[in-house]
Motif scaffolding. Structure first.
Motif, PDB file in Angstrom:
ATOM      1  N   GLU A  18       0.772  -1.264   0.146  1.00 60.77           N
ATOM      2  CA  GLU A  18      -0.104  -0.049  -0.143  1.00 60.77           C
ATOM      3  C   GLU A  18       0.768   1.277   0.056  1.00 60.77           C
ATOM      4  O   GLU A  18       0.574   2.271  -0.832  1.00 60.77           O
ATOM      5  N   THR A 206     -10.764   5.267   0.684  1.00 59.29           N
ATOM      6  CA  THR A 206     -10.011   4.501   0.074  1.00 59.29           C
ATOM      7  C   THR A 206      -9.095   3.648   0.927  1.00 59.29           C
ATOM      8  O   THR A 206      -8.821   2.439   0.737  1.00 59.29           O
ATOM      9  N   GLN A 210      -9.429  -0.388   0.470  1.00 63.73           N
ATOM     10  CA  GLN A 210      -8.348  -1.182  -0.080  1.00 63.73           C
ATOM     11  C   GLN A 210      -8.061  -2.186   1.071  1.00 63.73           C
ATOM     12  O   GLN A 210      -7.627  -3.268   0.556  1.00 63.73           O
ATOM     13  N   ASP A 218      -6.202  -0.003  -7.468  1.00 65.84           N
ATOM     14  CA  ASP A 218      -7.596  -0.688  -7.794  1.00 65.84           C
ATOM     15  C   ASP A 218      -8.348   0.255  -8.322  1.00 65.84           C
ATOM     16  O   ASP A 218      -8.943   1.315  -7.607  1.00 65.84           O
TER      17      ASP A 218
END
Length: 317
Positions: A18, A206, A210, A218
């Motif tokens: 991430e 987000t 995620q 994505d």
């Protein structure tokens, strides 16, 4: 114990993946970031432009009878039939010319401030998101405000401006430089909280989404989070958008009171006297219908361009 170690290792890898996407790599150029922002801005404003035109017409104080519409669908059909389909795109040239550079500045400022405040580190950083969004809009609106004035002048019913240059010249000749920035304080009063709300909601959604899907880029996550954040922020800041519209179109009014409105409070007083509280929410549905998909498109376009440049840089290293 082995199972727990595997879970911890997977969680750590998730955070690392991430971080690799959300943060800007050391060799990610500012120019590439600005190109991504310009691409996002033009895509955002162009796709939903007819609804934005309708929003402007619905917000005009004391419109002509021909410019009073009963709903979004009816308005689009009426404008297309009476004025021609092409009229739904009148003023788009101002957006295309202004939105590219303005959004390049917008997203460049956003990323720089976010990075400086530690917003790219793993975890949730709503203050960094809100601050970077506010700084981004202050910088970009200084550039975009004149183009927005021109756009709305060309959008109103009965506009005789043939082009961006023709409209700009007419405003300059009749009202001077002040007309291009009369709404700037009001614009900031609207866009700073709008952007702070939008960026905070976007970053928060987000992060949550995620964690429930997969790490890294994505498109569905960014599209959904962007749309929800944009619609929420648009609804909350509609009253200031109505005030901004009055100030940016005041030069086209036949009424002295509207033409002489000098700022936010004067415009707000006119709206209150003529429409009460409901007057501050004219065009809210059209604004939300415009903002939600536009923001979804903007963030999706920006993130896909950003992911592309990151991938290119990674392949070089």
């Amino acid at each position: 114990m082995a199972a727990n170690e595997r879970v911890l290792a997977a969680a750590q890898q998730f955070e690392e993946d991430e971080y690799e996407y959300e943060s800007l790599p050391p060799n990610f150029s500012l120019a590439a970031n600005m190109v991504a922002g310009a691409f996002a801005g033009i895509a955002e404003h162009s796709v939903m432009y007819p609804i934005d035109l309708l929003k402007t017409r619905m917000q005009v104080v004391n419109p002509t009878p021909a410019a009073i519409y009963s709903g979004i669908g009816n308005a689009i059909a009426t404008i297309s039939r009476v004025e021609g389909y092409a009229s739904l795109w009148r003023g788009l040239s101002s957006v295309v010319v202004g939105a590219g550079p303005a959004h390049a500045v917008y997203f460049a400022t956003y990323e720089v401030v976010k990075q400086a405040m530690g917003g790219n580190a793993s975890g949730h950083h709503p203050v960094a998101a809100a601050t970077s969004g506010a700084c981004a809009t202050i910088a970009s609106d200084a550039f975009m405000n004149p183009f927005d004035v021109i756009k709305q002048r060309m959008q109103i019913h009965g506009s005789t401006s043939r082009s961006l240059l023709d409209c700009a010249t007419t405003v300059w000749r009749n009202e001077g430089l002040r007309a291009f920035y009369i709404s700037y304080p009001t614009t900031l009063a609207m866009t700073v909280p709008f952007t702070a709300l939008q960026f905070t909601a976007y970053e928060s959604m987000t992060k949550v989404m995620q964690r429930r899907r997969r790490p890294g880029y994505d498109p569905l996550v960014h599209c959904t989070a962007g749309g929800l954040a944009g619609g929420f922020a648009a609804a909350a800041t509609t009253p200031l958008d109505v005030i901004k519209t009055l100030l940016q179109t005041r030069g086209t009014s036949s009424e002295a009171e509207i033409r002489n409105a000098r700022g936010l409070m004067a415009a707000a007083g006119i709206i209150w006297r003529r429409g009460g509280m409901a007057g501050f929410f004219r065009g809210m549905n059209a604004r939300v219908v415009t903002a939600a998909p536009s923001t979804a498109i903007c963030w999706s376009a920006y993130e896909v361009a950003k992911a592309y440049f990151i991938r290119i840089e990674d392949e070089k290293s």
